[in-house]
Design a protein around this motif. Structure first.
Motif, PDB file in Angstrom:
ATOM      1  N   ALA A 203       1.049  -1.343  -0.063  1.00 36.31           N
ATOM      2  CA  ALA A 203      -0.061   0.009  -0.040  1.00 36.31           C
ATOM      3  C   ALA A 203       0.814   1.284  -0.067  1.00 36.31           C
ATOM      4  O   ALA A 203       0.415   2.340  -0.545  1.00 36.31           O
ATOM      5  CB  ALA A 203      -0.989   0.002   1.385  1.00 36.31           C
ATOM      6  N   GLN A 204       1.970   0.956   0.705  1.00 32.23           N
ATOM      7  CA  GLN A 204       2.871   2.185   0.797  1.00 32.23           C
ATOM      8  C   GLN A 204       3.655   2.748  -0.631  1.00 32.23           C
ATOM      9  O   GLN A 204       3.688   3.684  -0.728  1.00 32.23           O
ATOM     10  CB  GLN A 204       4.159   2.042   1.545  1.00 32.23           C
ATOM     11  N   THR A 205       3.461   1.742  -1.666  1.00 27.11           N
ATOM     12  CA  THR A 205       3.962   2.040  -2.856  1.00 27.11           C
ATOM     13  C   THR A 205       3.198   3.011  -3.790  1.00 27.11           C
ATOM     14  O   THR A 205       3.574   3.745  -4.898  1.00 27.11           O
ATOM     15  CB  THR A 205       4.336   0.757  -3.838  1.00 27.11           C
ATOM     16  N   LYS A 206       1.904   3.226  -3.069  1.00 32.36           N
ATOM     17  CA  LYS A 206       1.025   4.291  -3.877  1.00 32.36           C
ATOM     18  C   LYS A 206       1.375   5.618  -3.901  1.00 32.36           C
ATOM     19  O   LYS A 206       1.230   6.497  -4.640  1.00 32.36           O
ATOM     20  CB  LYS A 206      -0.376   4.030  -3.405  1.00 32.36           C
ATOM     21  N   LYS A 207       2.338   5.933  -2.846  1.00 32.60           N
ATOM     22  CA  LYS A 207       2.533   7.503  -2.315  1.00 32.60           C
ATOM     23  C   LYS A 207       3.287   8.195  -3.492  1.00 32.60           C
ATOM     24  O   LYS A 207       3.384   9.355  -3.414  1.00 32.60           O
ATOM     25  CB  LYS A 207       3.170   7.429  -0.973  1.00 32.60           C
ATOM     26  N   ASN A 208       4.539   7.530  -4.197  1.00 36.76           N
ATOM     27  CA  ASN A 208       5.362   8.260  -4.880  1.00 36.76           C
ATOM     28  C   ASN A 208       5.384   7.725  -6.212  1.00 36.76           C
ATOM     29  O   ASN A 208       6.076   6.678  -6.350  1.00 36.76           O
ATOM     30  CB  ASN A 208       6.671   8.308  -4.105  1.00 36.76           C
ATOM     31  N   LEU A 209       4.908   8.595  -7.137  1.00 37.40           N
ATOM     32  CA  LEU A 209       4.820   8.111  -8.631  1.00 37.40           C
ATOM     33  C   LEU A 209       6.352   8.153  -9.082  1.00 37.40           C
ATOM     34  O   LEU A 209       6.812   7.261  -9.842  1.00 37.40           O
ATOM     35  CB  LEU A 209       4.193   9.033  -9.509  1.00 37.40           C
ATOM     36  N   LEU A 210       7.032   9.199  -8.802  1.00 36.77           N
ATOM     37  CA  LEU A 210       8.435   9.390  -9.113  1.00 36.77           C
ATOM     38  C   LEU A 210       9.466   8.499  -8.880  1.00 36.77           C
ATOM     39  O   LEU A 210      10.172   7.793  -9.307  1.00 36.77           O
ATOM     40  CB  LEU A 210       9.232  10.742  -8.855  1.00 36.77           C
ATOM     41  N   ARG A 211       9.105   7.848  -7.394  1.00 39.93           N
ATOM     42  CA  ARG A 211      10.085   6.869  -6.925  1.00 39.93           C
ATOM     43  C   ARG A 211       9.752   5.532  -7.467  1.00 39.93           C
ATOM     44  O   ARG A 211      10.615   4.637  -8.092  1.00 39.93           O
ATOM     45  CB  ARG A 211       9.812   6.635  -5.459  1.00 39.93           C
ATOM     46  N   ASN A 212       8.350   5.171  -7.764  1.00 34.52           N
ATOM     47  CA  ASN A 212       8.065   3.820  -8.421  1.00 34.52           C
ATOM     48  C   ASN A 212       8.444   3.737  -9.865  1.00 34.52           C
ATOM     49  O   ASN A 212       8.769   2.731 -10.338  1.00 34.52           O
ATOM     50  CB  ASN A 212       6.418   3.848  -8.520  1.00 34.52           C
ATOM     51  N   PHE A 213       8.500   4.957 -10.605  1.00 32.76           N
ATOM     52  CA  PHE A 213       9.048   5.038 -11.706  1.00 32.76           C
ATOM     53  C   PHE A 213      10.547   4.660 -11.980  1.00 32.76           C
ATOM     54  O   PHE A 213      11.226   3.978 -12.826  1.00 32.76           O
ATOM     55  CB  PHE A 213       8.977   6.423 -12.421  1.00 32.76           C
ATOM     56  N   GLY A 214      11.136   5.298 -10.878  1.00 34.43           N
ATOM     57  CA  GLY A 214      12.684   4.861 -10.737  1.00 34.43           C
ATOM     58  C   GLY A 214      13.024   3.634 -10.540  1.00 34.43           C
ATOM     59  O   GLY A 214      13.846   2.966 -11.037  1.00 34.43           O
ATOM     60  N   THR A 375       7.737   0.280 -19.181  1.00 32.07           N
ATOM     61  CA  THR A 375       7.924   1.040 -18.096  1.00 32.07           C
ATOM     62  C   THR A 375       6.966   1.506 -17.628  1.00 32.07           C
ATOM     63  O   THR A 375       6.712   1.827 -15.982  1.00 32.07           O
ATOM     64  CB  THR A 375       9.194   1.902 -18.752  1.00 32.07           C
ATOM     65  N   LEU A 376       5.987   2.050 -18.070  1.00 28.78           N
ATOM     66  CA  LEU A 376       4.833   2.791 -17.570  1.00 28.78           C
ATOM     67  C   LEU A 376       3.923   1.738 -17.103  1.00 28.78           C
ATOM     68  O   LEU A 376       3.485   2.135 -15.834  1.00 28.78           O
ATOM     69  CB  LEU A 376       4.184   3.579 -18.827  1.00 28.78           C
ATOM     70  N   ALA A 377       3.831   0.541 -17.563  1.00 30.98           N
ATOM     71  CA  ALA A 377       2.850  -0.395 -16.881  1.00 30.98           C
ATOM     72  C   ALA A 377       3.584  -0.843 -15.648  1.00 30.98           C
ATOM     73  O   ALA A 377       2.547  -1.102 -14.705  1.00 30.98           O
ATOM     74  CB  ALA A 377       2.652  -1.436 -17.980  1.00 30.98           C
ATOM     75  N   THR A 379       5.371   0.719 -13.857  1.00 29.83           N
ATOM     76  CA  THR A 379       5.359   1.931 -12.827  1.00 29.83           C
ATOM     77  C   THR A 379       3.732   2.084 -12.180  1.00 29.83           C
ATOM     78  O   THR A 379       3.599   2.237 -10.825  1.00 29.83           O
ATOM     79  CB  THR A 379       5.438   3.288 -13.361  1.00 29.83           C
ATOM     80  N   TYR A 380       2.689   1.640 -13.106  1.00 31.16           N
ATOM     81  CA  TYR A 380       1.505   1.785 -12.518  1.00 31.16           C
ATOM     82  C   TYR A 380       1.184   0.763 -11.669  1.00 31.16           C
ATOM     83  O   TYR A 380       0.477   0.825 -10.736  1.00 31.16           O
ATOM     84  CB  TYR A 380       0.550   1.718 -13.911  1.00 31.16           C
ATOM     85  N   ALA A 381       1.913  -0.693 -11.957  1.00 34.00           N
ATOM     86  CA  ALA A 381       1.580  -1.706 -11.155  1.00 34.00           C
ATOM     87  C   ALA A 381       2.165  -1.757  -9.591  1.00 34.00           C
ATOM     88  O   ALA A 381       1.483  -2.100  -8.664  1.00 34.00           O
ATOM     89  CB  ALA A 381       2.400  -2.989 -11.688  1.00 34.00           C
ATOM     90  N   ARG A 382       3.179  -0.642  -9.599  1.00 31.51           N
ATOM     91  CA  ARG A 382       3.779  -0.342  -8.283  1.00 31.51           C
ATOM     92  C   ARG A 382       2.920   0.520  -7.378  1.00 31.51           C
ATOM     93  O   ARG A 382       2.586   0.584  -6.539  1.00 31.51           O
ATOM     94  CB  ARG A 382       5.243   0.042  -8.355  1.00 31.51           C
ATOM     95  N   GLN A 383       2.246   1.544  -8.323  1.00 32.48           N
ATOM     96  CA  GLN A 383       1.530   2.819  -7.810  1.00 32.48           C
ATOM     97  C   GLN A 383       0.000   2.062  -7.266  1.00 32.48           C
ATOM     98  O   GLN A 383      -0.061   2.396  -6.209  1.00 32.48           O
ATOM     99  CB  GLN A 383       0.931   3.482  -9.109  1.00 32.48           C
ATOM    100  N   ILE A 384      -0.488   0.932  -7.610  1.00 35.14           N
ATOM    101  CA  ILE A 384      -1.720   0.477  -7.238  1.00 35.14           C
ATOM    102  C   ILE A 384      -1.209  -1.015  -6.204  1.00 35.14           C
ATOM    103  O   ILE A 384      -2.138  -1.510  -5.778  1.00 35.14           O
ATOM    104  CB  ILE A 384      -2.672  -0.041  -8.096  1.00 35.14           C
ATOM    105  N   GLY A 385       0.139  -1.212  -5.754  1.00 33.45           N
ATOM    106  CA  GLY A 385       0.679  -2.258  -5.054  1.00 33.45           C
ATOM    107  C   GLY A 385       0.328  -3.572  -5.643  1.00 33.45           C
ATOM    108  O   GLY A 385       0.341  -4.661  -5.115  1.00 33.45           O
TER     109      GLY A 385
END
Length: 397
Positions: A203-214, A375-377, A379-385
């Motif tokens: 759930a914490q992975t939702k917080k930071n888009l830039l970090r998830n992209f990295g 890469t975008l997908a 990132t999105y997967a991390r965004q929603i955990g």
């Protein structure tokens, strides 16, 4: 309480398109679920590719275009090798990805034309006309300059830089449009609507888009997902060679180009081209070795009879052939320049520049775009955990 009824309207045209793009084994699937069990990359909740197979059979185009999971698949073909019916889920998901690139790219007529072999001569003719025109403007005819091979005497570097910049800007705009549409679509994914991460770390992975992209970029640079493939191990080394080869060659060309335009080499007494011991040239040569190795491994894998590479379509071959041609032409340009084979060096250089222009300009329409969409997908997967919280990238940080 009255049960809610959802009306499903299959898109038969979409089914035909998926089968024509390499997913003709689609109808063999009888939903046993072996594919989802076999896949080491599939999340436990709503795993792929089982659900994608039934959606594709039903022609649910809108649902599949909103599904980020088709991009989390790396076509290891572990699922296809273990499928008891020969439905080849890896090929079906590859076909859906290829369709997605055509669907999201703009303008629509251009993206659709790009997927058809009969339009290939036109796409090659466009950059050929551009560089031949630059050559004629610079030389006043079809005669090559005499004397030592100096490519700037054939076409000034400012002309080449302008043409390459034009291709880059065009590709960046088209790619941005496609990625915006893609992100908007997957943001409406039913996975996001109905899935709630139970793990607090997820759930914490939702917080930071830039970090998830990295984190996703690190994952791609390390090729962690490819390394988990069991059936098709060669893909790991092939894609790794192509990725790092391309990065090194790109860095080399950027460095040499800037030095040439700034006149740095002329100040150092190198009037024509930097020596083989120049750092940028050495980086480029190492990159060409990586690229050539990766391309040869991909071609070998695609032509092998074990079937682990999956079905190869025109969409696949266009990118493989283009990148391989750029690599071979680049190597031959350097070899003929060193040997001072004037006519061969200039001819190959023009061919190389035409191919490079094509590789850059057509990136949003080709399989090259996989790198961006995946890469975008991820990132999105991390965004929603959606990704496993114990994946290798998280452990390295």
């Amino acid at each position: 309480m009255t049960a809610q009824i959802e009306h499903i309207k299959p898109d038969t045209g979409f089914i035909k398109q998926i089968t024509s793009l390499g997913g003709e084994s689609l109808k063999k699937c009888f939903q046993c679920g072996t594919c989802s069990v076999a896949c080491s990359l599939s999340p436990q909740e709503k795993p792929f590719p089982r659900k994608e197979m039934i959606w594709a059979q039903w022609g649910l185009k809108d649902r599949l275009l909103k599904d980020p999971d088709i991009w989390l698949c790396h076509q290891c073909n572990d699922c296809s090798s273990k499928c008891p019916r020969g439905a080849k889920p890896g090929d079906v998901l590859a076909a859906i990805r290829n369709y997605s690139i055509t669907y999201f790219a703009a303008p629509k007529f251009l993206s659709q034309a790009f997927s058809k072999l009969r339009y290939l001569p036109i796409f090659i003719a466009v950059p050929a006309v551009i560089f031949l025109t630059l050559f004629l403007l610079a030389n006043g005819g079809f005669n090559f300059p005499e004397g030592e091979v100096v490519f700037s005497n054939l076409v000034p570097y400012a002309f080449v830089g302008s043409a390459t910049s034009l291709a880059t800007v065009f590709a960046a705009i088209i790619a941005a449009i496609g990625l915006h549409r893609f992100w908007k679509n997957i943001s409406e994914s039913e996975i996001n609507m109905t899935s709630t991460p139970k793990n607090p770390v997820a759930a914490q992975t939702k917080k930071n888009l830039l970090r998830n992209f990295g984190l996703s970029l690190i994952d791609i640079l390390k090729h962690n997902k490819f390394a988990q493939c069991e059936t098709n191990k060669i893909r790991y080394f092939a894609h790794l060679g192509m990725l790092y080869g391309f990065i090194l060659v790109l860095l080399s060309h950027m460095g040499i180009g800037l030095y040439l335009m700034a006149g740095i080499y002329q100040l150092k007494g190198e009037d024509s081209f930097p020596s083989l011991l120049d750092p940028f040239v050495m980086i480029g040569n190492i990159g060409f070795v990586f690229l050539l190795t990766g391309c040869l491994l991909v071609i070998y894998n695609r032509l092998s009879k074990n079937g682990n590479a999956g079905k190869t379509t025109y969409f696949d071959w266009f990118f493989i052939a283009l990148l391989s041609s750029v690599t071979v032409a680049g190597i031959l340009v350097e070899a003929t320049r060193i040997a001072q084979m004037v006519n061969s060096a200039y001819t190959l250089w023009l061919i190389h520049e035409i191919l490079v222009f094509s590789l850059i300009a057509y990136m949003p329409f080709s399989k090259f775009a996989h790198l961006l969409y995946r890469t975008l997908a991820m990132t999105y997967a991390r965004q929603i955990g959606r990704e496993a919280t114990t994946d290798s990238v998280m452990e390295t940080l």
